[in-house]
Design an enzyme around this catalytic site. Sequence first.
Site, PDB file in Angstrom:
ATOM      1  N   SER A  16      70.633  38.134  58.833  1.00  0.00           N
ATOM      2  CA  SER A  16      71.964  38.616  58.741  1.00  0.00           C
ATOM      3  C   SER A  16      72.695  37.435  58.095  1.00  0.00           C
ATOM      4  O   SER A  16      74.014  37.844  57.856  1.00  0.00           O
ATOM      5  CB  SER A  16      72.561  39.182  60.116  1.00  0.00           C
ATOM      6  OG  SER A  16      71.921  40.320  60.576  1.00  0.00           O
ATOM      7  N   GLY A  49      75.517  41.602  54.576  1.00  0.00           N
ATOM      8  CA  GLY A  49      76.159  42.315  53.664  1.00  0.00           C
ATOM      9  C   GLY A  49      77.335  43.417  53.936  1.00  0.00           C
ATOM     10  O   GLY A  49      77.372  43.346  55.126  1.00  0.00           O
ATOM     11  N   CYS A  53      74.831  45.919  65.419  1.00  0.00           N
ATOM     12  CA  CYS A  53      75.307  45.270  64.384  1.00  0.00           C
ATOM     13  C   CYS A  53      75.377  45.849  63.187  1.00  0.00           C
ATOM     14  O   CYS A  53      76.501  46.983  62.895  1.00  0.00           O
ATOM     15  CB  CYS A  53      74.607  43.805  64.025  1.00  0.00           C
ATOM     16  SG  CYS A  53      75.822  42.648  63.536  1.00  0.00           S
ATOM     17  N   PHE A  54      74.773  45.793  61.973  1.00  0.00           N
ATOM     18  CA  PHE A  54      74.912  46.514  60.884  1.00  0.00           C
ATOM     19  C   PHE A  54      74.386  48.150  60.925  1.00  0.00           C
ATOM     20  O   PHE A  54      75.186  48.749  60.388  1.00  0.00           O
ATOM     21  CB  PHE A  54      73.985  45.765  59.734  1.00  0.00           C
ATOM     22  CG  PHE A  54      74.033  46.237  58.230  1.00  0.00           C
ATOM     23  CD1 PHE A  54      75.401  45.869  57.389  1.00  0.00           C
ATOM     24  CD2 PHE A  54      73.267  47.198  57.614  1.00  0.00           C
ATOM     25  CE1 PHE A  54      75.380  46.157  56.109  1.00  0.00           C
ATOM     26  CE2 PHE A  54      73.706  47.715  56.322  1.00  0.00           C
ATOM     27  CZ  PHE A  54      74.600  46.877  55.696  1.00  0.00           C
ATOM     28  N   GLN A  73      77.471  49.689  62.218  1.00  0.00           N
ATOM     29  CA  GLN A  73      78.355  49.905  61.139  1.00  0.00           C
ATOM     30  C   GLN A  73      78.030  51.179  60.415  1.00  0.00           C
ATOM     31  O   GLN A  73      78.710  52.009  59.789  1.00  0.00           O
ATOM     32  CB  GLN A  73      78.711  48.721  60.312  1.00  0.00           C
ATOM     33  CG  GLN A  73      79.503  47.807  60.894  1.00  0.00           C
ATOM     34  CD  GLN A  73      78.840  46.329  60.240  1.00  0.00           C
ATOM     35  OE1 GLN A  73      78.392  46.411  59.274  1.00  0.00           O
ATOM     36  NE2 GLN A  73      79.192  45.135  61.013  1.00  0.00           N
ATOM     37  N   ASN A 104      76.860  38.170  65.553  1.00  0.00           N
ATOM     38  CA  ASN A 104      76.662  37.807  63.821  1.00  0.00           C
ATOM     39  C   ASN A 104      77.169  38.850  63.170  1.00  0.00           C
ATOM     40  O   ASN A 104      76.540  39.550  62.674  1.00  0.00           O
ATOM     41  CB  ASN A 104      75.379  37.290  63.737  1.00  0.00           C
ATOM     42  CG  ASN A 104      75.225  36.764  62.565  1.00  0.00           C
ATOM     43  OD1 ASN A 104      76.188  36.687  61.624  1.00  0.00           O
ATOM     44  ND2 ASN A 104      74.214  36.817  61.917  1.00  0.00           N
ATOM     45  N   PHE A 159      81.834  42.203  59.276  1.00  0.00           N
ATOM     46  CA  PHE A 159      82.643  43.359  59.260  1.00  0.00           C
ATOM     47  C   PHE A 159      82.643  44.082  60.575  1.00  0.00           C
ATOM     48  O   PHE A 159      81.815  43.800  61.524  1.00  0.00           O
ATOM     49  CB  PHE A 159      81.840  44.340  58.197  1.00  0.00           C
ATOM     50  CG  PHE A 159      81.730  43.560  56.757  1.00  0.00           C
ATOM     51  CD1 PHE A 159      82.635  43.859  56.039  1.00  0.00           C
ATOM     52  CD2 PHE A 159      80.811  42.604  56.336  1.00  0.00           C
ATOM     53  CE1 PHE A 159      82.880  43.556  54.645  1.00  0.00           C
ATOM     54  CE2 PHE A 159      80.833  42.070  55.269  1.00  0.00           C
ATOM     55  CZ  PHE A 159      81.870  42.528  54.217  1.00  0.00           C
ATOM     56  N   HIS A 191      74.665  41.680  69.740  1.00  0.00           N
ATOM     57  CA  HIS A 191      73.058  41.731  69.695  1.00  0.00           C
ATOM     58  C   HIS A 191      72.463  41.710  71.150  1.00  0.00           C
ATOM     59  O   HIS A 191      72.525  40.427  71.845  1.00  0.00           O
ATOM     60  CB  HIS A 191      72.578  40.518  68.997  1.00  0.00           C
ATOM     61  CG  HIS A 191      72.836  40.482  67.653  1.00  0.00           C
ATOM     62  ND1 HIS A 191      72.020  40.980  66.588  1.00  0.00           N
ATOM     63  CD2 HIS A 191      74.033  40.060  66.784  1.00  0.00           C
ATOM     64  CE1 HIS A 191      72.440  40.953  65.150  1.00  0.00           C
ATOM     65  NE2 HIS A 191      73.530  40.311  65.751  1.00  0.00           N
ATOM     66  N   GLU A 210      69.527  41.976  72.096  1.00  0.00           N
ATOM     67  CA  GLU A 210      68.207  41.267  72.033  1.00  0.00           C
ATOM     68  C   GLU A 210      68.350  39.836  72.311  1.00  0.00           C
ATOM     69  O   GLU A 210      67.417  38.920  72.652  1.00  0.00           O
ATOM     70  CB  GLU A 210      67.393  41.581  70.683  1.00  0.00           C
ATOM     71  CG  GLU A 210      67.900  40.720  69.451  1.00  0.00           C
ATOM     72  CD  GLU A 210      69.087  41.323  68.911  1.00  0.00           C
ATOM     73  OE1 GLU A 210      69.539  40.986  67.757  1.00  0.00           O
ATOM     74  OE2 GLU A 210      69.799  42.230  69.366  1.00  0.00           O
TER      75      GLU A 210
END
Length: 397
Positions: A49, A230, A256-257, A260, A298, A301, A354, A356
Site C-alpha cells: 500500500s 492508489g 482498506c482499499f 473503498q 494505512n 482515501f 487493518h 491483520e
Amino acid sequence: MTRRRAAILVLEDGRTFHGEAYGSIGETFGEAVFNTGMTGYQETLTDPSYHRQVVVQTSPHIGNTGVNDADDESGRIWVAGYVVRDPARIGSNWRATGGLEDRLATEGVVGISGIDTRALTRHLRERGAMRVGISSVDDDPRGLLARVREAPQMVGADLSTQVTTEKPYVVSAEGEHRYTVAALDLGIKRNVPRRLAARGVTTHVLPAGSTIEELLATGADAVFFSPGPGDPATADGPVGLAREVLRRRIPLFGICFGSQILGRALGFGTYKLGYGHRGINQPVLDRLTGKVEVTSHNHGFAVQVPGAGAGAVVPDQVIETEFGGVEVSHVCLNDNVVEGLRARDVPAFTVQYHPEAAAGPRDADYLFDRFAELIEGRNQSEGRGPDRNTTEGGKDA
C-alpha cells in the site's frame, strides 16, 4: 567516524530539508506521508500500500532491531523513499539477519536521515500530503523542486495492478480445513491469509484483474478484497467485480482499499484525506458493540457517505442502496472518517483499517471471526456444511 554523504529533501511547495543519505545513493520521488507507529518499520517498508510513497517515520529511532526473514509483508520493499531522524548504528535483536540500511541499499531505496522529522510531519499535517523528492546526487533544491512538480500525483493513480500477484497461489488452512476464500490481490499483506488460515480457511490469492468466473472456479465460500495503493476512483474493474459478488450474495469482506472498492460498488463516492491515517495507534469506534479499538491504519482515501462531510459526524442510520440497507459500522474518533461498512440485506462488510495488524495492535483481530461467522451463516441458510475439501499444493504468500 566517516561522515555520511549529504542529501536534500524538497517538498512540492518548496520547503527544503538538509540531511544525510540513508540507504541507496540516488534520487527518488513520490507522495510524502508520515507513519506514527513506534514499531513495525519492516512491515511498513514491505507493505504494497506504500507503493509510490515516501514514508516519514515520526518515531525518531529507526533500525534498532535490524531486519529479519520473517516480518516482511510482501516479497520486497515498496516505499519510494524513506525518511528517518536517528538511524540505529547497530541493529540488535536475536531474530535479526541483517541491518536496515543495508537492506534499503540492496533494494535501491533512496532515503535521508538526520532531518527534523517532527517539523516535516507538522508541515504535512498543516499543508497536507504532497509530492516530494529526495536526492543524494544533486544538492540544488531548485532543480530538484522542478522535478518534484513533474512527478505524478496520487489522485488518479491506478496502482493496484502494479503490486498484484502475477499468478494465483494458495495459502492452506492450518489444521482442519473449514472454508475456501478467494482473495483479490490489490496489494495484499502476508498476514491476511495467515489470520484466515488460523481459522481453518484456505485462501486462493488471485490477480487484481481476475473475473467473477475465475473467482468462482476456486470453489470459494466467500470473497476477500485486499488492501492496496492508489486512488480507488480508478479501480473500475474491481468495483464491477464487487458488484457481481454482491448480486450473487456471496459473503464479502474488504479491508482498506477493498473497503473503498465495496463503498463504490454500493454507490458511494471516495475522496482524498488531507494527510491520511498511517500508524498503529488510531482509535476507532465499533458501533455494533460500542467498543473503542486501537487500530493499525494505512490509507490516504476514504469512503464518502450521504450526510457526512469532511470532519462531520457520520449519521447513525441505514442508507438505502441498490443492494439494500447499508450502515456505517466503524468510525474514526480522531476525525469522524468512515472506517467500516455493513450491508444489512447482503452478506458483506468492510473495515478501512487493518485487523491483520502486522506489527500490531490486535484489538480488531475478531473481524476475521466475524467473517468466518458470515460464511457459516450463509452455508447454514443454504443447507450447506463446512467445505471439507482439502487443497493440495498450496504455498505460503
